[in-house]
Write a protein that holds these residues in place. Structure first.
Motif, PDB file in Angstrom:
ATOM      1  N   LYS A   8       0.840  -1.191   0.000  1.00 45.93           N
ATOM      2  CA  LYS A   8       0.000   0.000   0.000  1.00 45.93           C
ATOM      3  C   LYS A   8       0.880   1.248   0.000  1.00 45.93           C
ATOM      4  O   LYS A   8       1.917   1.285   0.680  1.00 45.93           O
ATOM      5  CB  LYS A   8      -0.875   0.027   1.250  1.00 45.93           C
ATOM      6  N   VAL A   9       0.481   2.244  -0.740  1.00 53.69           N
ATOM      7  CA  VAL A   9       1.196   3.519  -0.723  1.00 53.69           C
ATOM      8  C   VAL A   9       0.436   4.433   0.228  1.00 53.69           C
ATOM      9  O   VAL A   9      -0.746   4.729   0.012  1.00 53.69           O
ATOM     10  CB  VAL A   9       1.270   4.149  -2.132  1.00 53.69           C
TER      11      VAL A   9
ATOM     12  N   GLY B 200      -1.254   7.331   2.338  1.00 56.51           N
ATOM     13  CA  GLY B 200      -1.778   8.639   1.943  1.00 56.51           C
ATOM     14  C   GLY B 200      -2.618   8.587   0.675  1.00 56.51           C
ATOM     15  O   GLY B 200      -3.021   9.628   0.164  1.00 56.51           O
ATOM     16  N   PHE B 201      -2.871   7.376   0.181  1.00 56.35           N
ATOM     17  CA  PHE B 201      -3.701   7.219  -1.026  1.00 56.35           C
ATOM     18  C   PHE B 201      -4.834   6.237  -0.752  1.00 56.35           C
ATOM     19  O   PHE B 201      -4.673   5.293   0.017  1.00 56.35           O
ATOM     20  CB  PHE B 201      -2.863   6.701  -2.205  1.00 56.35           C
TER      21      PHE B 201
ATOM     22  N   ARG C   8     -12.042   4.502   1.543  1.00 52.94           N
ATOM     23  CA  ARG C   8     -13.201   3.611   1.481  1.00 52.94           C
ATOM     24  C   ARG C   8     -14.419   4.321   0.881  1.00 52.94           C
ATOM     25  O   ARG C   8     -15.209   3.712   0.168  1.00 52.94           O
ATOM     26  CB  ARG C   8     -13.500   3.090   2.896  1.00 52.94           C
TER      27      ARG C   8
ATOM     28  N   ASN D  59      -5.446  11.023  -0.153  1.00 56.91           N
ATOM     29  CA  ASN D  59      -6.423  11.277   0.902  1.00 56.91           C
ATOM     30  C   ASN D  59      -5.897  12.353   1.853  1.00 56.91           C
ATOM     31  O   ASN D  59      -4.819  12.929   1.626  1.00 56.91           O
ATOM     32  CB  ASN D  59      -6.787   9.966   1.620  1.00 56.91           C
TER      33      ASN D  59
HETATM   34  C1  LIG Z   1      -7.784   3.777   3.122  1.00 57.43           C
HETATM   35  C2  LIG Z   1      -7.793   2.300   2.781  1.00 57.43           C
HETATM   36  C3  LIG Z   1      -7.522   1.504   4.076  1.00 57.43           C
HETATM   37  C4  LIG Z   1      -9.185   1.920   2.226  1.00 57.43           C
HETATM   38  O1  LIG Z   1      -9.178   0.547   2.155  1.00 57.43           O
HETATM   39  P1  LIG Z   1     -10.342  -0.329   1.523  1.00 57.43           P
HETATM   40  O2  LIG Z   1     -11.580   0.437   1.296  1.00 57.43           O
HETATM   41  O3  LIG Z   1     -10.423  -1.538   2.366  1.00 57.43           O
HETATM   42  O4  LIG Z   1      -9.786  -0.667   0.090  1.00 57.43           O
HETATM   43  P2  LIG Z   1      -8.778  -1.845  -0.230  1.00 57.43           P
HETATM   44  O5  LIG Z   1      -7.634  -1.838   0.701  1.00 57.43           O
HETATM   45  O6  LIG Z   1      -9.596  -3.111  -0.303  1.00 57.43           O
HETATM   46  O7  LIG Z   1      -8.300  -1.414  -1.675  1.00 57.43           O
HETATM   47  C5  LIG Z   1      -9.043  -1.612  -2.869  1.00 57.43           C
HETATM   48  C6  LIG Z   1      -8.047  -1.793  -4.018  1.00 57.43           C
HETATM   49  O8  LIG Z   1      -7.283  -0.596  -4.189  1.00 57.43           O
HETATM   50  C7  LIG Z   1      -5.914  -0.818  -3.920  1.00 57.43           C
HETATM   51  N1  LIG Z   1      -5.433   0.255  -3.047  1.00 57.43           N
HETATM   52  C8  LIG Z   1      -6.173   0.979  -2.194  1.00 57.43           C
HETATM   53  N2  LIG Z   1      -5.417   1.868  -1.543  1.00 57.43           N
HETATM   54  C9  LIG Z   1      -4.176   1.694  -2.015  1.00 57.43           C
HETATM   55  C10 LIG Z   1      -2.955   2.313  -1.729  1.00 57.43           C
HETATM   56  N3  LIG Z   1      -2.873   3.284  -0.812  1.00 57.43           N
HETATM   57  N4  LIG Z   1      -1.855   1.897  -2.380  1.00 57.43           N
HETATM   58  C11 LIG Z   1      -1.939   0.901  -3.298  1.00 57.43           C
HETATM   59  N5  LIG Z   1      -3.065   0.282  -3.616  1.00 57.43           N
HETATM   60  C12 LIG Z   1      -4.180   0.669  -2.981  1.00 57.43           C
HETATM   61  C13 LIG Z   1      -5.855  -2.145  -3.157  1.00 57.43           C
HETATM   62  O9  LIG Z   1      -4.627  -2.792  -3.340  1.00 57.43           O
HETATM   63  C14 LIG Z   1      -7.013  -2.880  -3.755  1.00 57.43           C
HETATM   64  O10 LIG Z   1      -6.636  -3.387  -4.982  1.00 57.43           O
HETATM   65  P3  LIG Z   1      -7.162  -4.836  -5.468  1.00 57.43           P
HETATM   66  O11 LIG Z   1      -8.663  -4.701  -5.502  1.00 57.43           O
HETATM   67  O12 LIG Z   1      -6.506  -5.002  -6.789  1.00 57.43           O
HETATM   68  O13 LIG Z   1      -6.707  -5.805  -4.426  1.00 57.43           O
HETATM   69  C15 LIG Z   1      -6.722   1.964   1.730  1.00 57.43           C
HETATM   70  O14 LIG Z   1      -6.926   2.768   0.583  1.00 57.43           O
HETATM   71  C16 LIG Z   1      -5.324   2.110   2.259  1.00 57.43           C
HETATM   72  O15 LIG Z   1      -4.816   1.175   2.890  1.00 57.43           O
HETATM   73  N6  LIG Z   1      -4.674   3.291   2.053  1.00 57.43           N
HETATM   74  C17 LIG Z   1      -3.355   3.542   2.570  1.00 57.43           C
HETATM   75  C18 LIG Z   1      -3.432   3.956   4.033  1.00 57.43           C
HETATM   76  C19 LIG Z   1      -3.996   5.336   4.174  1.00 57.43           C
HETATM   77  O16 LIG Z   1      -3.578   6.276   3.521  1.00 57.43           O
HETATM   78  N7  LIG Z   1      -4.928   5.453   5.141  1.00 57.43           N
HETATM   79  C20 LIG Z   1      -5.546   6.731   5.452  1.00 57.43           C
HETATM   80  C21 LIG Z   1      -6.990   6.724   5.031  1.00 57.43           C
HETATM   81  S1  LIG Z   1      -7.690   8.352   5.216  1.00 57.43           S
END
Ligand SMILES: CC(C)(COP(=O)(O)OP(=O)(O)OC[C@H]1O[C@@H](n2cnc3c(N)ncnc32)[C@H](O)[C@@H]1OP(=O)(O)O)[C@@H](O)C(=O)NCCC(=O)NCCS
Length: 378
Positions: A257-258, A260-261, A264, A312
């Motif tokens: 995961k990268v 800041g990107f 949900r 984000n």
């Molecule tokens: C915020 C977050 C937890 C939302 O998670 P979620 O709704 O459960 O979505 P998922 O983790 O299931 O991601 C959906 C798809 O996008 C991809 N994706 C989502 N965020 C990503 C990220 N930051 N970097 C790389 N890929 C990402 C996932 O790998 C997944 O791909 P796939 O369907 O091919 O497996 C997630 O985007 C994330 O982990 N972001 C990074 C941490 C972050 O910045 N958190 C702060 C949130 S305000």
């Protein structure tokens, strides 16, 4: 394992867990409203304390409301000697968020345990917790460096006083205003993970201190509030605009995961991130150090091109706070300094119309089986 029913994707995605009238996110439009007011309007025209009143009461305050609320919040900034001693014991060993979680839990120590659980008592507890969290963070930061904590100043705003207690310098008006707007931007965000944790705790008819403590523990994780610290750690590791592309491609190739990107709920860019991007750019110019902004902007562009994923709220808050001279491991604490206002609003809302929050799991384990005595196990 036995066969299960078609498993939901999990993570309570798309589930409506309760009614709420506090923060509304329109993920398709990229719009966020607090009690009906557009966040951008609140960021432009109010400050954090005024926004807090709105969240806790559902209406914008009158001048008379603010004339009593502001001093009430300022008067609660100080910490007792027992709480300061506790921070002193914890500071060298615990991370900032672990310290905050423990100390907020301990704030019930000098509150009256006999007070009831009516709205007035809970509002007072909300004021105490919100007013004291910045003092806890600043005291922690100074004590771990072997410096004495500074007394809060009554003549400074919530944001300016925090920066003063942290650094010993009264910030410029511009820096104080930028941090204040950051607090407005982070204050509330519907049923995010930490707010939900606070409501689950409140829904057992536990107390305000316990509910906020649950929320802090939940905010700490890198998939939630911990992402801003993780973003800055990534920028520091990359340490050069020319290195950004290779670093990002490495992360994506390893399926990592990268930070800041992604989000949900937002299907378009998070509106808070756009304001924070402006702040980061502005501070880059003021400080004469464009590197962190330029690296961030390159990551933002490449991430959109490679994965179609938007930044984000945590993405540009990282470089914004770093430009203010704040240590990266305190960034998530700043998120908590702000989000506590949303937590308290939701705890009050939960108490006002409570029903125990108790979902069920989709069973994927064994069917019933017979106990095997120890000497017969393979
Ligand atoms: C915020 C977050 C937890 C939302 O998670 P979620 O709704 O459960 O979505 P998922 O983790 O299931 O991601 C959906 C798809 O996008 C991809 N994706 C989502 N965020 C990503 C990220 N930051 N970097 C790389 N890929 C990402 C996932 O790998 C997944 O791909 P796939 O369907 O091919 O497996 C997630 O985007 C994330 O982990 N972001 C990074 C941490 C972050 O910045 N958190 C702060 C949130 S305000």
């Amino acid at each position: 394992m036995t066969e299960s029913k078609a498993a939901p994707r999990g993570g309570l995605e798309g589930v409506y867990a309760a009614d709420s009238a506090i923060g509304k996110i329109d993920g398709e439009l990229g719009e966020l409203r607090y009690c009906g007011y557009l966040l951008k309007d609140l960021a432009d025209h109010t400050d954090f304390v005024e926004t807090t009143w709105l969240l806790w009461n559902g209406e914008l305050p009158s001048q008379a409301d603010l004339d009593s609320f502001r001093p009430a919040m300022r008067q609660e900034r100080g910490l007792s000697k027992e709480i300061l001693a506790l921070i002193g014991q914890l500071a060298p060993a615990l991370t900032p968020m672990d310290c905050m979680r423990t100390v907020v839990s301990a704030l019930c120590f000098d509150d009256s345990p006999s007070a009831g659980d009516d709205r007035a008592t809970n509002l007072h507890r909300g004021v105490r917790i919100q007013a004291k969290i910045p003092t806890i963070v600043a005291a922690y930061a100074r004590l771990r460096e072997g410096k004495d904590p500074l007394e809060p100043r009554q003549d400074l705003s919530h944001a300016a006083n925090f920066l003063y207690m942290l650094t010993g310098q009264v910030p410029t008006d511009e820096e104080a205003r930028i941090l204040d707007v950051c607090l407005v931007l982070h204050a509330e965000h519907g049923f995010n993970a930490s707010t939900f944790a606070a409501r689950v705790t409140a829904a057992t008819l536990s107390d305000m201190y316990s509910a906020v403590t649950s929320a802090i523990g939940t905010l700490k994780g890198p998939l939630h509030g911990g992402a801003n610290t993780a973003v800055m750690e990534m920028l520091l590791e990359i340490d050069g605009v020319d290195e950004v592309e290779a670093h990002l491609d490495g992360l994506l190739a390893r399926n990592e995961k990268v930070m800041g990107f992604g989000h949900r709920v937002y299907k378009v860019v998070d509106p808070r991130a756009l304001v924070l991007k402006d702040f980061s750019q502005k501070l880059a110019a003021v400080k004469g150090e464009p590197k962190w902004f330029e690296m961030s902007e390159k990551l933002e562009t490449l991430m959109k091109m490679r994965k179609g994923i938007d930044m984000n709220v945590d993405f540009y808050s990282a470089s914004t706070y770093y430009y203010m001279g704040i240590s990266p491991d305190l960034f998530t604490c700043i998120f908590a300094i702000s989000r506590v206002s949303g937590w308290v609003a939701h705890i009050l809302e939960q108490f006002s119309n409570n029903r125990l929050i108790r979902p069920r799991a989709n069973w994927i384990g064994h069917d019933r089986r017979d106990y095997v005595p120890l000497d017969q196990r393979g």
